[in-house]
Scaffold this motif. Sequence first.
Motif, PDB file in Angstrom:
ATOM      1  N   SER A  61       0.829  -1.209   0.000  1.00  0.00           N
ATOM      2  CA  SER A  61       0.000   0.000   0.000  1.00  0.00           C
ATOM      3  C   SER A  61       0.859   1.252   0.000  1.00  0.00           C
ATOM      4  N   VAL A  62       1.949   1.229   0.758  1.00  0.00           N
ATOM      5  CA  VAL A  62       2.860   2.373   0.766  1.00  0.00           C
ATOM      6  C   VAL A  62       3.392   2.617  -0.638  1.00  0.00           C
ATOM      7  N   LEU A  63       3.841   1.558  -1.301  1.00  0.00           N
ATOM      8  CA  LEU A  63       4.396   1.696  -2.648  1.00  0.00           C
ATOM      9  C   LEU A  63       3.340   2.215  -3.621  1.00  0.00           C
ATOM     10  N   GLY A  64       2.136   1.669  -3.538  1.00  0.00           N
ATOM     11  CA  GLY A  64       1.080   2.093  -4.455  1.00  0.00           C
ATOM     12  C   GLY A  64       0.698   3.547  -4.276  1.00  0.00           C
ATOM     13  N   ARG A  65       0.543   3.984  -3.041  1.00  0.00           N
ATOM     14  CA  ARG A  65       0.148   5.365  -2.805  1.00  0.00           C
ATOM     15  C   ARG A  65       1.277   6.332  -3.122  1.00  0.00           C
ATOM     16  N   ALA A  66       2.502   5.931  -2.821  1.00  0.00           N
ATOM     17  CA  ALA A  66       3.635   6.815  -3.110  1.00  0.00           C
ATOM     18  C   ALA A  66       3.796   7.045  -4.607  1.00  0.00           C
ATOM     19  N   MET A  67       3.464   6.036  -5.413  1.00  0.00           N
ATOM     20  CA  MET A  67       3.687   6.140  -6.849  1.00  0.00           C
ATOM     21  C   MET A  67       2.480   6.672  -7.618  1.00  0.00           C
ATOM     22  N   PHE A  68       1.262   6.369  -7.141  1.00  0.00           N
ATOM     23  CA  PHE A  68       0.097   6.609  -7.996  1.00  0.00           C
ATOM     24  C   PHE A  68      -0.984   7.499  -7.395  1.00  0.00           C
ATOM     25  N   ASP A  69      -0.885   7.859  -6.120  1.00  0.00           N
ATOM     26  CA  ASP A  69      -1.966   8.616  -5.487  1.00  0.00           C
ATOM     27  C   ASP A  69      -1.603  10.092  -5.412  1.00  0.00           C
ATOM     28  N   ALA A  70      -2.057  10.886  -6.373  1.00  0.00           N
ATOM     29  CA  ALA A  70      -1.730  12.311  -6.404  1.00  0.00           C
ATOM     30  C   ALA A  70      -2.422  13.076  -5.286  1.00  0.00           C
ATOM     31  N   SER A  71      -3.586  12.591  -4.835  1.00  0.00           N
ATOM     32  CA  SER A  71      -4.310  13.303  -3.783  1.00  0.00           C
ATOM     33  C   SER A  71      -3.539  13.298  -2.471  1.00  0.00           C
ATOM     34  N   THR A  72      -2.774  12.236  -2.216  1.00  0.00           N
ATOM     35  CA  THR A  72      -1.961  12.182  -1.005  1.00  0.00           C
ATOM     36  C   THR A  72      -0.908  13.277  -1.013  1.00  0.00           C
ATOM     37  N   ALA A  73      -0.255  13.478  -2.154  1.00  0.00           N
ATOM     38  CA  ALA A  73       0.761  14.527  -2.265  1.00  0.00           C
ATOM     39  C   ALA A  73       0.143  15.911  -2.140  1.00  0.00           C
ATOM     40  N   ALA A  74      -1.040  16.109  -2.720  1.00  0.00           N
ATOM     41  CA  ALA A  74      -1.700  17.413  -2.641  1.00  0.00           C
ATOM     42  C   ALA A  74      -2.094  17.737  -1.205  1.00  0.00           C
ATOM     43  N   ARG A  75      -2.607  16.751  -0.507  1.00  0.00           N
ATOM     44  CA  ARG A  75      -2.981  16.962   0.900  1.00  0.00           C
ATOM     45  C   ARG A  75      -1.745  17.272   1.734  1.00  0.00           C
ATOM     46  N   ALA A  76      -0.640  16.563   1.467  1.00  0.00           N
ATOM     47  CA  ALA A  76       0.593  16.808   2.220  1.00  0.00           C
ATOM     48  C   ALA A  76       1.107  18.223   1.986  1.00  0.00           C
ATOM     49  N   SER A  77       1.005  18.710   0.760  1.00  0.00           N
ATOM     50  CA  SER A  77       1.445  20.073   0.471  1.00  0.00           C
ATOM     51  C   SER A  77       0.636  21.091   1.265  1.00  0.00           C
ATOM     52  N   ALA A  78      -0.672  20.877   1.344  1.00  0.00           N
ATOM     53  CA  ALA A  78      -1.519  21.777   2.126  1.00  0.00           C
ATOM     54  C   ALA A  78      -1.183  21.695   3.612  1.00  0.00           C
ATOM     55  N   ALA A  79      -0.903  20.487   4.101  1.00  0.00           N
ATOM     56  CA  ALA A  79      -0.563  20.318   5.513  1.00  0.00           C
ATOM     57  C   ALA A  79       0.748  21.018   5.854  1.00  0.00           C
ATOM     58  N   ARG A  80       1.734  20.935   4.958  1.00  0.00           N
ATOM     59  CA  ARG A  80       3.012  21.613   5.210  1.00  0.00           C
ATOM     60  C   ARG A  80       2.818  23.125   5.311  1.00  0.00           C
ATOM     61  N   ALA A  81       1.924  23.660   4.485  1.00  0.00           N
ATOM     62  CA  ALA A  81       1.652  25.096   4.558  1.00  0.00           C
ATOM     63  C   ALA A  81       1.030  25.458   5.901  1.00  0.00           C
ATOM     64  N   ALA A  82       0.151  24.604   6.409  1.00  0.00           N
ATOM     65  CA  ALA A  82      -0.472  24.857   7.704  1.00  0.00           C
ATOM     66  C   ALA A  82       0.559  24.821   8.828  1.00  0.00           C
ATOM     67  N   VAL A  83       1.459  23.840   8.785  1.00  0.00           N
ATOM     68  CA  VAL A  83       2.505  23.742   9.817  1.00  0.00           C
ATOM     69  C   VAL A  83       3.423  24.954   9.761  1.00  0.00           C
ATOM     70  N   ALA A  84       3.769  25.397   8.555  1.00  0.00           N
ATOM     71  CA  ALA A  84       4.671  26.540   8.400  1.00  0.00           C
ATOM     72  C   ALA A  84       4.054  27.827   8.928  1.00  0.00           C
ATOM     73  N   ALA A  85       2.732  27.887   8.995  1.00  0.00           N
ATOM     74  CA  ALA A  85       2.063  29.101   9.475  1.00  0.00           C
ATOM     75  C   ALA A  85       2.074  29.228  10.987  1.00  0.00           C
ATOM     76  N   VAL A  86       2.527  28.189  11.700  1.00  0.00           N
ATOM     77  CA  VAL A  86       2.557  28.206  13.164  1.00  0.00           C
ATOM     78  C   VAL A  86       3.995  28.427  13.629  1.00  0.00           C
TER      79      VAL A  86
END
Length: 661
Positions: free
Chosen positions: A388-413
């Motif tokens: 599952s890790v391999l599949g999501r890391a390679m093919f799940d674009a929504s996971t990367a998009a969510r992570a990008s938004a989360a990093r922005a939230a962390v950076a704001a604190v």
Amino acid sequence: MQKLLRRLRGGLELRQKTVLFAAMGLTALVLASACFWKYAVFGYNAIDLAYFNQVFWNTVRGRFFAQSIHPHLSLGDHAELAILLLSPLYALWQDPRMLLLLQAVALVLPAYAIWRIASLRFAKAEGGRLKAFALAPLVFAIAYLLNPVVQNIALFEFHILPFALAPLLMAVLAYEEGRKGRFLAWTALALLVREDVALAIVMIGALAWIERKPLWWRIAPALLGAAWFAAAMRLIAHFSPDGGYKYRVYYAWLGADPGAMLANAVAHPLAVLAHIVTLPNLEMALGFLMPVLFLPLLAPARLILAIGPLLQIVLGAPGGGELIIDTHYATLFLPALLLAAIEGMAVLPSAVAKAVKLLNRGEARRFACVLLLLAAAYGAVTLGPLPSVLGRAMFDASTAARASAARAAVAAVPKDASVAAGYALLPALSSRERLTSLHYVFLGVTQFAEKPYVPPDDIEYAALDAEDLLTYRTQFLATAWAAPHYAGGGDRLRAILGGNVLQRGPFAVYARGSSPIQGATGYAGDEDDHVLLSSYLARASARYVTDPLSRSPAVVVSARWQVDAATDPDGLTVRARLTLADGRKIEVRQPLAPLTPFSAKIQGGYETTFRLAVPDAPPAGGQVTLSLEKEETAYELDGIRSASRVVTSKATLDIGILNIR
């Protein structure tokens, strides 16, 4: 071909230790890499990694065992004194990923002890020499490294308990060799990890009775384990707010205290049996046994080492099931399973040789080793998290998009600010002294509803994940102690929020004393943008904006919903799915009920606002699909061992499609 195989086997026999250490290093690298990826995509959302990182972060600064997620020192939860031994290593890199790296290493180290124990047992079975069993110890060590339970423990969260595996197995090795001093040293180290390790140590004494060891081996482990367990319970009670062991709530169905529990168990054996003999527990047993080829059933005596941990799990109110295989709760089962499997291997070749007439005893043993490796590998693929890790890391674009938004939230604190955060954001924000989990704010009570939860007065920032609001509904309404406190959670949450300073995807950051960003709340469109879409979705708009903080592009989606007064808004979910002109998709969901400033009750219905970050300069055009959904959900672990809502049924009430202006 046979000559080549013989040469290969001979080379492996001569270089077993080298191959073993290489396999251990490769496994540690794979597990650590998978854990780092999961951390990078904000997949650790079960609190534990954040909790322990804050404990370690405080400990290396002289605030021993301090954390602020629960209102007491961590010693009030578990007697995990090994934190003091691990803290110097954590001090080298004070980051949650250091804990994940240490845990990965701790989980591969037992392979060495298994190799040593298997070498002793098979040599004894062969009258002093391994002969045809020469590679069997290496096979068992590699089978352990492939075991899906080991991989699940590594990927689930961080816990101290896995650090008990290596010293516990080294204590068993000392037991095998009859070395009392080494046994005492390794046992002491294992007991420092957590109080329930004592349950396994006690059973070494029981095993010594079965195997007719000298009296010292029958008595010493039982006394050491029982004495430490009693002392650890007193230590925990001293630091616990209510002066007891809070996890006793899991056994309250048996009685109010240990005496009552024992009396009720004796008086009502059928009730206890019905609690233990369940389909989930059968599934748990199959999940444990399949990766070790069911070998423990051929020589089950050493499974006695799992009796204490097994009773700890199956007598608890939740019982066993797949959750145990997927989490750290499986840790103390592994020594018994591997040791019993080693004994079973000595029996299996004879059975194989009888069943397959073409094989002699030596060939049967080699065939059995191949079967064990295949079973472990099959278990890793079907029960482990790495596919599952391999599949999501390679093919799940929504996971990367969510992570990008989360990093922005962390950076704001700010790094030294007091912050209350949602599940997925807690680990990245946990290297600080003042940290609050928003789920306790929402509930208004502490864990198990022991007492009211009063948020700290000095919270400066709140970092919210809209997905958590959906999770709360699924998680808390299905939890007996939390369900009565679900109502009013939105009001308690809003009470600590200041001005909104960032909204990125499902994440929003609020700061006390700050003004909200323009266009983040309220209806974003002009009158000309309002579109009558249906009887449910009255008006909506979608337009490109520039985020006022990051200056990056985003799409603001606003919608006004007409909902019948008899409809429960808490059961409805709004989904906004952005499809850019180049085919990329970004999706955000949140409850319709006004739990945050981005969902408000208005005359005749509700209003929701989304701000969806666009990864780079937006292409011309694009569409937003809006859905109002009614879902039935469950709360469980997903393929990468993150806590997730699983939709069991869903009905879409309405769909509207907007062109982005």
